[in-house]
Design an enzyme around this catalytic site. Structure first.
Site, mmCIF file in Angstrom:
data_model
loop_
_atom_site.group_PDB
_atom_site.id
_atom_site.type_symbol
_atom_site.label_atom_id
_atom_site.label_comp_id
_atom_site.label_asym_id
_atom_site.label_seq_id
_atom_site.Cartn_x
_atom_site.Cartn_y
_atom_site.Cartn_z
ATOM 1 N N GLU A 55 0.827 -1.205 0.000
ATOM 2 C CA GLU A 55 0.000 0.000 0.000
ATOM 3 C C GLU A 55 0.857 1.248 0.000
ATOM 4 O O GLU A 55 1.968 1.246 0.511
ATOM 5 C CB GLU A 55 -0.826 0.046 1.291
ATOM 6 C CG GLU A 55 -1.746 -1.115 1.448
ATOM 7 C CD GLU A 55 -2.448 -1.093 2.798
ATOM 8 O OE1 GLU A 55 -2.409 -0.054 3.489
ATOM 9 O OE2 GLU A 55 -3.031 -2.109 3.150
ATOM 10 N N CYS A 102 3.163 8.628 1.433
ATOM 11 C CA CYS A 102 3.529 7.682 2.493
ATOM 12 C C CYS A 102 3.778 6.349 1.804
ATOM 13 O O CYS A 102 2.887 5.793 1.166
ATOM 14 C CB CYS A 102 2.395 7.574 3.510
ATOM 15 S SG CYS A 102 2.728 6.343 4.784
ATOM 16 N N CYS A 150 5.882 -7.027 7.413
ATOM 17 C CA CYS A 150 6.922 -6.459 8.281
ATOM 18 C C CYS A 150 7.355 -7.527 9.273
ATOM 19 O O CYS A 150 6.530 -8.309 9.756
ATOM 20 C CB CYS A 150 6.387 -5.238 9.025
ATOM 21 S SG CYS A 150 7.622 -4.429 10.074
ATOM 22 N N CYS A 191 5.206 -5.568 15.833
ATOM 23 C CA CYS A 191 4.539 -4.714 16.834
ATOM 24 C C CYS A 191 3.078 -5.173 16.958
ATOM 25 O O CYS A 191 2.404 -5.378 15.948
ATOM 26 C CB CYS A 191 4.609 -3.245 16.420
ATOM 27 S SG CYS A 191 6.310 -2.657 16.287
ATOM 28 N N CYS A 202 -0.013 -3.365 15.155
ATOM 29 C CA CYS A 202 0.168 -2.923 13.766
ATOM 30 C C CYS A 202 -0.316 -3.986 12.782
ATOM 31 O O CYS A 202 0.057 -5.157 12.885
ATOM 32 C CB CYS A 202 1.633 -2.598 13.526
ATOM 33 S SG CYS A 202 1.986 -2.151 11.817
ATOM 34 N N GLY A 248 6.292 -2.126 6.522
ATOM 35 C CA GLY A 248 7.683 -2.568 6.584
ATOM 36 C C GLY A 248 8.552 -1.727 7.492
ATOM 37 O O GLY A 248 8.160 -0.656 7.950
ATOM 38 N N CYS A 302 -1.522 2.030 8.018
ATOM 39 C CA CYS A 302 -0.688 1.090 7.267
ATOM 40 C C CYS A 302 -1.140 -0.367 7.384
ATOM 41 O O CYS A 302 -1.487 -0.840 8.443
ATOM 42 C CB CYS A 302 0.762 1.206 7.697
ATOM 43 S SG CYS A 302 1.007 0.954 9.448
HETATM 44 N N1 SAH Z 1 8.482 0.215 10.860
HETATM 45 C C1 SAH Z 1 8.452 1.657 11.001
HETATM 46 C C2 SAH Z 1 7.304 2.292 10.225
HETATM 47 C C3 SAH Z 1 5.955 1.899 10.765
HETATM 48 S S1 SAH Z 1 4.517 2.824 10.332
HETATM 49 C C4 SAH Z 1 8.358 2.026 12.452
HETATM 50 O O1 SAH Z 1 8.219 1.138 13.301
HETATM 51 O O2 SAH Z 1 8.457 3.209 12.775
HETATM 52 C C5 SAH Z 1 4.644 4.367 11.124
HETATM 53 C C6 SAH Z 1 4.091 4.485 12.538
HETATM 54 O O3 SAH Z 1 2.740 4.018 12.654
HETATM 55 C C7 SAH Z 1 4.897 3.687 13.543
HETATM 56 O O4 SAH Z 1 5.179 4.481 14.651
HETATM 57 C C8 SAH Z 1 3.956 2.564 13.893
HETATM 58 O O5 SAH Z 1 4.242 1.999 15.152
HETATM 59 C C9 SAH Z 1 2.624 3.260 13.837
HETATM 60 N N2 SAH Z 1 1.467 2.367 13.785
HETATM 61 C C10 SAH Z 1 1.406 1.105 13.326
HETATM 62 N N3 SAH Z 1 0.162 0.589 13.467
HETATM 63 C C11 SAH Z 1 -0.589 1.557 14.037
HETATM 64 C C12 SAH Z 1 -1.963 1.633 14.427
HETATM 65 N N4 SAH Z 1 -2.803 0.619 14.274
HETATM 66 N N5 SAH Z 1 -2.382 2.789 14.982
HETATM 67 C C13 SAH Z 1 -1.551 3.840 15.132
HETATM 68 N N6 SAH Z 1 -0.257 3.825 14.767
HETATM 69 C C14 SAH Z 1 0.225 2.689 14.229
#
Ligand code: SAH
Length: 355
Positions: A90, A103, A110, A114, A117, A159, A333
């Site tokens: 995406e 973005c 990934c 986390c 996510c 990712g 994401c």
């Molecule tokens: N791998 C990278 C990019 C992730 S996306 C990282 O960890 O930073 C960018 C941000 O969105 C990250 O801080 C991630 O933790 C957050 N994120 C992921 N899923 C989310 C969700 N469901 N709600 C809010 N933020 C989220």
């Protein structure tokens, strides 16, 4: 067939030479894709017809298909892209206050896992190539009016960008160059879960990229529950690497903090976070949790969110709450890919009589 964006200049040059073409054709081709918005070789009208034919037999101009294109009321566009091997990723175009921000994703899925996510729920399938990363930018830019251009990039899609740093840097190099997309490094933000060695490498590049670090907790105990990589890499190592980034580049680091109700959103957490960041040139970006179907998390109440912000401000920390964009089109994401994969699985099950 390979997409032209993934063919190195030297290789393309010798391919062209073998067909009696001058070296300037390489630039001409790149210009068509990067600036001329060509999506087919036919559109490249200043190339000899026979050359266009030869190119068509050997390469694809762009390699990705748009599987879905959603537009939200706030002008946020989301593309679900199907890569040549069928994988889905995406990317999103966010538009506000004269900014056009792309973005983009760096991996299929990934590997960081986390827990809140959507991108990492099924692990990582592979890294994106530099061409696939660049093509997301081109596809999003092609959505803008003819004279429109992307102004910012956030590497916050699917990712872990620092787990695919070489390909990312290669793509950003083209995105940044004047005869590429012309997006200055200062307008490019790379977000990471916190891989210290890679943060240091980024610091030493001599580039002006912005660094965002996903902290999500004020201590290792809380972070361990939601960011599994904490087991290997504690907060202190991440902060030390981020401090080094600031020393080397002079660029203020942004700390991202996803707020999850009753997990990391109390005033005590905010106080501890302020303590952790005091004395650092830091900015905090709070992200109230975006719902992911099937996950047991919730965003904080408005009251708790405000109390969290107030406590950070009291501690002298610069803080912003990230606005929600394109929520009705699953802009967070990994969510659209996930619902699409689910639909496909269901369709398949119907097809095979399993539903
Ligand atoms: N791998 C990278 C990019 C992730 S996306 C990282 O960890 O930073 C960018 C941000 O969105 C990250 O801080 C991630 O933790 C957050 N994120 C992921 N899923 C989310 C969700 N469901 N709600 C809010 N933020 C989220």
């Amino acid at each position: 067939m390979r997409a032209l964006l993934d063919v190195p200049n030297e290789e393309l040059q010798s391919w062209l030479k073998a067909r009696g073409q001058p070296p300037m054709r390489v630039r001409q081709l790149r210009r068509w894709l990067l600036l001329g918005r060509a999506e087919s070789f036919e559109q490249m009208t200043d190339l000899p017809r026979e050359l266009r034919q030869l190119l068509m037999e050997e390469y694809l101009p762009l390699g990705i298909q748009i599987a879905r294109h959603l537009v939200a009321g706030d002008e946020t566009h989301k593309l679900l892209l199907r890569l040549q091997d069928g994988q889905l990723v995406e990317c999103v175009l966010i538009q506000e206050a004269g900014r056009h921000t792309a973005c983009i994703s760096t991996q299929v899925g990934c590997g960081m896992g986390c827990l809140f996510c959507a991108s990492g729920l099924n692990g990582v399938a592979r890294n994106l190539t530099a061409g696939e990363i660049l093509e997301q930018l081109i596809r999003l830019r092609n959505l803008l009016p003819v004279d429109g251009r992307l102004t910012h990039i956030v590497v916050m899609g699917m990712g872990e960008p620092l787990a695919n740093l070489d390909n990312l840097l290669q793509a950003l190099e083209v995105a940044g160059s004047k005869d590429g997309l012309g997006i200055g490094a200062r307008h490019i933000t790379i977000s990471t879960v916190g891989l210290p060695a890679k943060i240091r490498r980024l610091a030493e590049l001599g580039k002006q990229y912005q660094l965002a670090v996903s902290l999500h907790a004020p201590n290792d105990v809380v972070r361990m529950h939601i960011v599994p990589t904490t087991e290997k890499t504690g907060l202190q190592a991440i902060l030390a690497a981020a401090d080094y980034f600031f020393e080397r580049t002079g660029r203020q680091v942004t700390y991202e903090y996803v707020l999850l109700r009753s997990i990391n959103d109390s005033v005590a957490h905010a106080k501890e976070l302020a303590g952790l960041l005091t004395g650092r040139q830091a900015h905090v970006n709070l992200i109230p949790f975006n719902d992911v179907e099937g996950l047991p998390y919730a965003r904080p109440t408005d009251h708790d969110l405000q109390a969290f912000v107030n406590e950070l401000r009291r501690g002298g920390i610069s803080v912003k709450v990230r606005k929600r964009k394109g929520s009705e089109i699953d802009a967070a994401c990994g969510q659209l890919r996930r619902s699409s994969l689910k639909e496909e699985a269901q369709a398949l099950a119907v097809g095979t009589g399993r539903l």
